[in-house]
Design a protein around this motif. Structure first.
Motif, mmCIF file in Angstrom:
data_model
loop_
_atom_site.group_PDB
_atom_site.id
_atom_site.type_symbol
_atom_site.label_atom_id
_atom_site.label_comp_id
_atom_site.label_asym_id
_atom_site.label_seq_id
_atom_site.Cartn_x
_atom_site.Cartn_y
_atom_site.Cartn_z
ATOM 1 N N HIS A 18 103.412 11.338 58.102
ATOM 2 C CA HIS A 18 103.786 9.929 58.245
ATOM 3 C C HIS A 18 105.277 9.766 58.499
ATOM 4 O O HIS A 18 105.696 8.849 59.179
ATOM 5 C CB HIS A 18 103.411 9.156 56.985
ATOM 6 N N TYR A 19 106.074 10.612 57.855
ATOM 7 C CA TYR A 19 107.527 10.494 57.993
ATOM 8 C C TYR A 19 108.144 11.874 58.172
ATOM 9 O O TYR A 19 107.610 12.866 57.663
ATOM 10 C CB TYR A 19 108.156 9.861 56.745
ATOM 11 N N LYS B 95 101.635 9.906 50.916
ATOM 12 C CA LYS B 95 102.049 10.007 52.314
ATOM 13 C C LYS B 95 102.503 11.435 52.597
ATOM 14 O O LYS B 95 103.169 12.044 51.762
ATOM 15 C CB LYS B 95 103.235 9.070 52.604
ATOM 16 N N ILE C 292 104.936 13.861 54.163
ATOM 17 C CA ILE C 292 106.309 13.788 54.636
ATOM 18 C C ILE C 292 106.786 15.176 55.012
ATOM 19 O O ILE C 292 106.661 16.128 54.233
ATOM 20 C CB ILE C 292 107.230 13.176 53.550
ATOM 21 N N TYR D 21 112.676 8.100 50.263
ATOM 22 C CA TYR D 21 111.433 7.358 50.444
ATOM 23 C C TYR D 21 111.529 5.943 49.858
ATOM 24 O O TYR D 21 111.068 4.973 50.469
ATOM 25 C CB TYR D 21 110.269 8.127 49.806
ATOM 26 N N ILE E 245 113.210 3.494 52.308
ATOM 27 C CA ILE E 245 112.738 3.311 53.691
ATOM 28 C C ILE E 245 112.580 1.821 53.980
ATOM 29 O O ILE E 245 112.063 1.091 53.157
ATOM 30 C CB ILE E 245 111.369 4.012 53.921
#
Ligand code: GDP
Length: 171
Positions: free
Chosen positions: A4-5, A53, A55, A168, A171
């Motif tokens: 996702h990131y 998520k 990452i 995070y 963000i």
């Protein structure tokens, strides 16, 4: 694997403080005793999970550039997190932190999340910088602080993960 990131991390500080070893310990769970510039990893990556998520942490290592203080703007560009490392057994590496911070301020984005890292905490008998000195320097300069050992792996995971979590949250 999808993610996702993507967070770019940089590791900065004097030569031989353990930057490559911290990277290797975090990405590969290994420790290497020989200090060989030619094996300096250029970068490593690891996929972590925060808040469910995926990452990707892409971690850049200076690969010896710091020896000549020739770290380029390119190295800092796009970095979200930085580990600023000194060696608790070599006082001069602590004294050079101010100049590393100046370099960072001049070259990186103002939101860069910096963690001050006192490495080689396994060498307590050779300690030349106290925990309190590290902590105070970090506080004075708005950084978080941790002591690590890339040799025993103590706090290595924590150093990277706490920084990733702090990024995070912003963000
Ligand atoms: P760099 O130049 O900052 O990337 O430093 P390196 O990662 O190459 O490490 C320099 C030297 O310190 C090597 O001989 C490593 O084995 C040693 N070293 C790195 N981290 C530690 C540590 O946490 N404890 C001990 N005892 N030695 C370490």
């Amino acid at each position: 694997m999808s993610f996702h990131y993507l967070f770019k991390f940089i590791i900065i500080g004097d030569s031989a403080v353990g930057k490559s070893c911290l990277l290797l310990q975090f990405t590969d769970n290994r420790f290497q005793t020989t200090h060989d510039l030619t094996v300096g990893v250029e970068f490593g990556a690891r996929l972590v999970k925060i808040d469910n998520k995926n990452i990707k942490l892409q971690i850049w290592d200076t690969a010896g550039q710091e020896t000549f203080r020739s770290i380029t703007r390119n190295y800092y560009r796009g970095a979200a997190g930085a580990l600023l490392v000194y060696d608790i057994t070599r006082r001069e590496t602590f004294e050079h932190l101010t100049s590393w911070l100046e370099d960072t301020t001049n070259n990186s984005n103002p939101n860069l999340n910096i963690l001050l890292v006192g490495n080689k905490s396994d060498l307590e008998e050779n300690r030349a910088v106290s925990f309190e000195e590290g902590l105070n320097f970090a506080k004075e300069n708005g950084m978080r602080f941790i002591e690590t050992s890339a040799k025993t792996a103590l706090n290595v995971e924590k150093a990277f993960m706490e920084t990733a979590e702090a990024i995070y949250q912003n963000i």
